[in-house]
Structure formats: structure tokens, C-alpha cells
Design a protein around this motif. Structure first.
Motif, PDB file in Angstrom:
ATOM      1  N   GLU A  29       0.823  -1.210   0.000  1.00 32.51           N
ATOM      2  CA  GLU A  29       0.000   0.000   0.000  1.00 32.51           C
ATOM      3  C   GLU A  29       0.857   1.261   0.000  1.00 32.51           C
ATOM      4  N   ALA A  30       1.937   1.268   0.765  1.00 34.49           N
ATOM      5  CA  ALA A  30       2.838   2.425   0.797  1.00 34.49           C
ATOM      6  C   ALA A  30       3.471   2.640  -0.572  1.00 34.49           C
ATOM      7  N   ASN A  31       3.867   1.562  -1.230  1.00 32.60           N
ATOM      8  CA  ASN A  31       4.469   1.684  -2.557  1.00 32.60           C
ATOM      9  C   ASN A  31       3.465   2.197  -3.584  1.00 32.60           C
ATOM     10  N   GLU A  32       2.204   1.794  -3.458  1.00 32.78           N
ATOM     11  CA  GLU A  32       1.186   2.305  -4.385  1.00 32.78           C
ATOM     12  C   GLU A  32       0.996   3.804  -4.178  1.00 32.78           C
ATOM     13  N   THR A  33       1.016   4.239  -2.939  1.00 28.96           N
ATOM     14  CA  THR A  33       0.894   5.664  -2.638  1.00 28.96           C
ATOM     15  C   THR A  33       2.092   6.437  -3.184  1.00 28.96           C
ATOM     16  N   LEU A  34       3.293   5.896  -3.013  1.00 31.11           N
ATOM     17  CA  LEU A  34       4.493   6.540  -3.540  1.00 31.11           C
ATOM     18  C   LEU A  34       4.465   6.603  -5.067  1.00 31.11           C
ATOM     19  N   LEU A  35       4.024   5.518  -5.694  1.00 28.64           N
ATOM     20  CA  LEU A  35       3.916   5.491  -7.157  1.00 28.64           C
ATOM     21  C   LEU A  35       2.943   6.568  -7.626  1.00 28.64           C
ATOM     22  N   LYS A  36       1.813   6.655  -6.984  1.00 29.52           N
ATOM     23  CA  LYS A  36       0.813   7.666  -7.343  1.00 29.52           C
ATOM     24  C   LYS A  36       1.401   9.073  -7.229  1.00 29.52           C
ATOM     25  N   GLN A  37       2.111   9.348  -6.147  1.00 32.55           N
ATOM     26  CA  GLN A  37       2.723  10.663  -5.959  1.00 32.55           C
ATOM     27  C   GLN A  37       3.717  10.968  -7.072  1.00 32.55           C
ATOM     28  N   GLU A  38       4.516   9.988  -7.435  1.00 33.15           N
ATOM     29  CA  GLU A  38       5.521  10.192  -8.486  1.00 33.15           C
ATOM     30  C   GLU A  38       4.865  10.446  -9.847  1.00 33.15           C
ATOM     31  N   VAL A  39       3.859   9.640 -10.180  1.00 34.53           N
ATOM     32  CA  VAL A  39       3.192   9.805 -11.478  1.00 34.53           C
ATOM     33  C   VAL A  39       2.498  11.159 -11.535  1.00 34.53           C
ATOM     34  N   LEU A  40       1.814  11.538 -10.467  1.00 35.32           N
ATOM     35  CA  LEU A  40       1.091  12.808 -10.471  1.00 35.32           C
ATOM     36  C   LEU A  40       2.025  14.015 -10.458  1.00 35.32           C
ATOM     37  N   GLU A  58      11.919  -0.904  -5.534  1.00 33.69           N
ATOM     38  CA  GLU A  58      12.572  -1.884  -6.399  1.00 33.69           C
ATOM     39  C   GLU A  58      11.559  -2.901  -6.898  1.00 33.69           C
ATOM     40  N   TRP A  59      11.671  -3.241  -8.180  1.00 38.18           N
ATOM     41  CA  TRP A  59      10.824  -4.269  -8.777  1.00 38.18           C
ATOM     42  C   TRP A  59      11.590  -4.890  -9.929  1.00 38.18           C
ATOM     43  N   ASP A  60      11.243  -6.117 -10.265  1.00 37.01           N
ATOM     44  CA  ASP A  60      11.890  -6.761 -11.410  1.00 37.01           C
ATOM     45  C   ASP A  60      10.897  -7.155 -12.493  1.00 37.01           C
ATOM     46  N   LEU A  61       9.609  -7.325 -12.144  1.00 36.62           N
ATOM     47  CA  LEU A  61       8.560  -7.640 -13.117  1.00 36.62           C
ATOM     48  C   LEU A  61       7.308  -6.838 -12.777  1.00 36.62           C
ATOM     49  N   VAL A  62       6.554  -6.486 -13.809  1.00 35.75           N
ATOM     50  CA  VAL A  62       5.240  -5.891 -13.581  1.00 35.75           C
ATOM     51  C   VAL A  62       4.264  -6.552 -14.539  1.00 35.75           C
ATOM     52  N   ASN A  94      -7.467  -0.356 -14.221  1.00 36.10           N
ATOM     53  CA  ASN A  94      -6.075  -0.770 -14.130  1.00 36.10           C
ATOM     54  C   ASN A  94      -5.950  -1.901 -13.126  1.00 36.10           C
ATOM     55  N   GLN A  95      -5.123  -2.883 -13.459  1.00 35.36           N
ATOM     56  CA  GLN A  95      -4.832  -3.995 -12.550  1.00 35.36           C
ATOM     57  C   GLN A  95      -3.366  -4.350 -12.783  1.00 35.36           C
ATOM     58  N   LEU A  96      -2.487  -3.741 -11.988  1.00 34.99           N
ATOM     59  CA  LEU A  96      -1.050  -3.941 -12.126  1.00 34.99           C
ATOM     60  C   LEU A  96      -0.497  -4.592 -10.871  1.00 34.99           C
ATOM     61  N   VAL A  97       0.435  -5.505 -11.073  1.00 36.60           N
ATOM     62  CA  VAL A  97       1.113  -6.149  -9.950  1.00 36.60           C
ATOM     63  C   VAL A  97       2.611  -6.041 -10.195  1.00 36.60           C
ATOM     64  N   PHE A  98       3.289  -5.266  -9.339  1.00 30.33           N
ATOM     65  CA  PHE A  98       4.748  -5.133  -9.399  1.00 30.33           C
ATOM     66  C   PHE A  98       5.341  -6.190  -8.478  1.00 30.33           C
ATOM     67  N   MET A  99       6.350  -6.908  -8.978  1.00 29.05           N
ATOM     68  CA  MET A  99       6.978  -7.994  -8.238  1.00 29.05           C
ATOM     69  C   MET A  99       8.469  -7.707  -8.033  1.00 29.05           C
ATOM     70  N   LYS A 100       8.992  -8.181  -6.936  1.00 28.50           N
ATOM     71  CA  LYS A 100      10.424  -8.163  -6.682  1.00 28.50           C
ATOM     72  C   LYS A 100      10.793  -9.485  -6.049  1.00 28.50           C
ATOM     73  N   CYS A 106       3.907  -3.971  -4.993  1.00 27.24           N
ATOM     74  CA  CYS A 106       2.966  -2.884  -5.248  1.00 27.24           C
ATOM     75  C   CYS A 106       1.802  -3.443  -6.055  1.00 27.24           C
ATOM     76  N   TYR A 107       0.592  -3.030  -5.678  1.00 30.12           N
ATOM     77  CA  TYR A 107      -0.615  -3.472  -6.363  1.00 30.12           C
ATOM     78  C   TYR A 107      -1.441  -2.243  -6.690  1.00 30.12           C
ATOM     79  N   VAL A 108      -1.712  -2.051  -7.985  1.00 29.88           N
ATOM     80  CA  VAL A 108      -2.504  -0.913  -8.458  1.00 29.88           C
ATOM     81  C   VAL A 108      -3.811  -1.453  -9.021  1.00 29.88           C
ATOM     82  N   TYR A 109      -4.919  -0.898  -8.526  1.00 32.46           N
ATOM     83  CA  TYR A 109      -6.226  -1.362  -8.956  1.00 32.46           C
ATOM     84  C   TYR A 109      -7.176  -0.179  -9.023  1.00 32.46           C
TER      85      TYR A 109
END
Length: 157
Positions: A29-40, A58-62, A94-100, A106-109
Motif C-alpha cells: 500500500e505504501a508503494n502504491e501511494t508513492l507510485l501515485k505521488q511520483e506519477v502525479l 525496487e521491482w523486477d517484473l510488472v 487498471n490492474q497492475l502487480v509489481f513484483m520483486k 505494489c498493487y494498483v487497482y
């Protein structure tokens, strides 16, 4: 005395396990919030952006899952089940799953209009048995920035 010590140890172990689960959930959840802040915060003048520059973790697959993909198919694709996950109910979601290292970081929905942003990409790997497009952190991660009223799309052709 031994039973009391065993009970205390069992309670401590249970508490530690629950704490680890909460921390992992909070990390997603924290990573999704950080991602949102960066994109915006992408500059108005930006026409393109590298996805790795707006993912402050950090992530290696999305994975980008196709609309209406079942929870079971998502779990099977990523390799395990985790807490709060939903199925998309529309093509616009949107339904994204970032994996490391095989774990969800990170989960974006949701709808871009509700989230304030959307990230879209497709590849040729999406099939009935694997209803997702996949990007690796080593791929070309250049996304076009498309601003709409009230939200931002990042789109990879």
C-alpha cells in the motif's frame, strides 16, 4: 511452569507472524501511494517518462492483467495468494502487480479517474492461460505521457 512458557512463546510467535503480514501489506500500500505521488508529479512538459523513474521502489517484473481476469488466474500467474485483491469489472480499469524476487511489492487497482492516473502496456504474451502482459525492469520502459482532464495516462506502445 513449562506450559506457561510454551504458551508465552506461542503467543510471541503468533504476534511476530501477524506483524510480518501487516508490514508486507503496508509495504504494498505504501508503494502504491508513492507510485501515485511520483506519477502525479510528472512535469506538464513531459511527453514521455521511464517507468523506472516513477517507481520509487525496487521491482523486477510488472504484470498488467486483462479486464475480467479472475483472482485465481492472477494468483496463479504471480505464484501465490495475498490479501486484498479484486477483479476488474470494466475495460477501463487498471490492474497492475509489481513484483520483486517473486513477491508482490505494489498493487494498483481501479479506474484512472478515481486513482488520478493509469498505466497501460501490452505485449504478445497475453493468452487465455496467462491473461496478463509482462514487463521486466530490463525492458524498454519508455511510456508516453497522456494528460486527460484530472488524470494522467502512462502508455507504452
Amino acid at each position: 511452569m513449562t506450559k506457561k512458557k510454551m504458551l508465552i512463546i506461542a503467543v510471541i510467535i503468533l504476534f511476530a507472524v501477524l506483524l510480518v503480514k501487516v508490514i508486507k501489506k503496508e509495504l504494498r500500500e505504501a508503494n502504491e501511494t508513492l507510485l501515485k505521488q511520483e506519477v502525479l508529479s510528472i512535469k506538464e512538459s513531459a511527453e514521455s517518462v521511464n517507468l523506472s523513474d516513477v517507481t520509487p521502489f525496487e521491482w523486477d517484473l510488472v504484470y498488467s492483467f486483462d479486464p475480467y481476469t479472475s483472482k485465481d488466474a492472477i494468483y496463479e500467474t504471480v505464484g501465490y495468494k495475498w490479501g486484498r485483491i479484486s477483479e476488474t469489472v470494466s475495460e477501463g480499469m487498471n490492474q497492475l502487480v509489481f513484483m520483486k524476487d517473486g513477491k508482490v511489492v505494489c498493487y494498483v487497482y481501479g479506474y484512472p479517474a478515481n486513482n488520478g492516473y493509469g498505466i497501460y502496456f501490452m505485449d504478445d504474451s497475453s493468452t487465455e492461460s496467462t491473461p496478463a502482459s509482462l514487463l521486466s525492469a530490463q525492458d524498454d520502459l519508455t511510456f508516453q505521457v497522456d494528460r486527460r482532464v484530472g488524470y494522467i495516462y502512462l502508455m507504452k506502445n
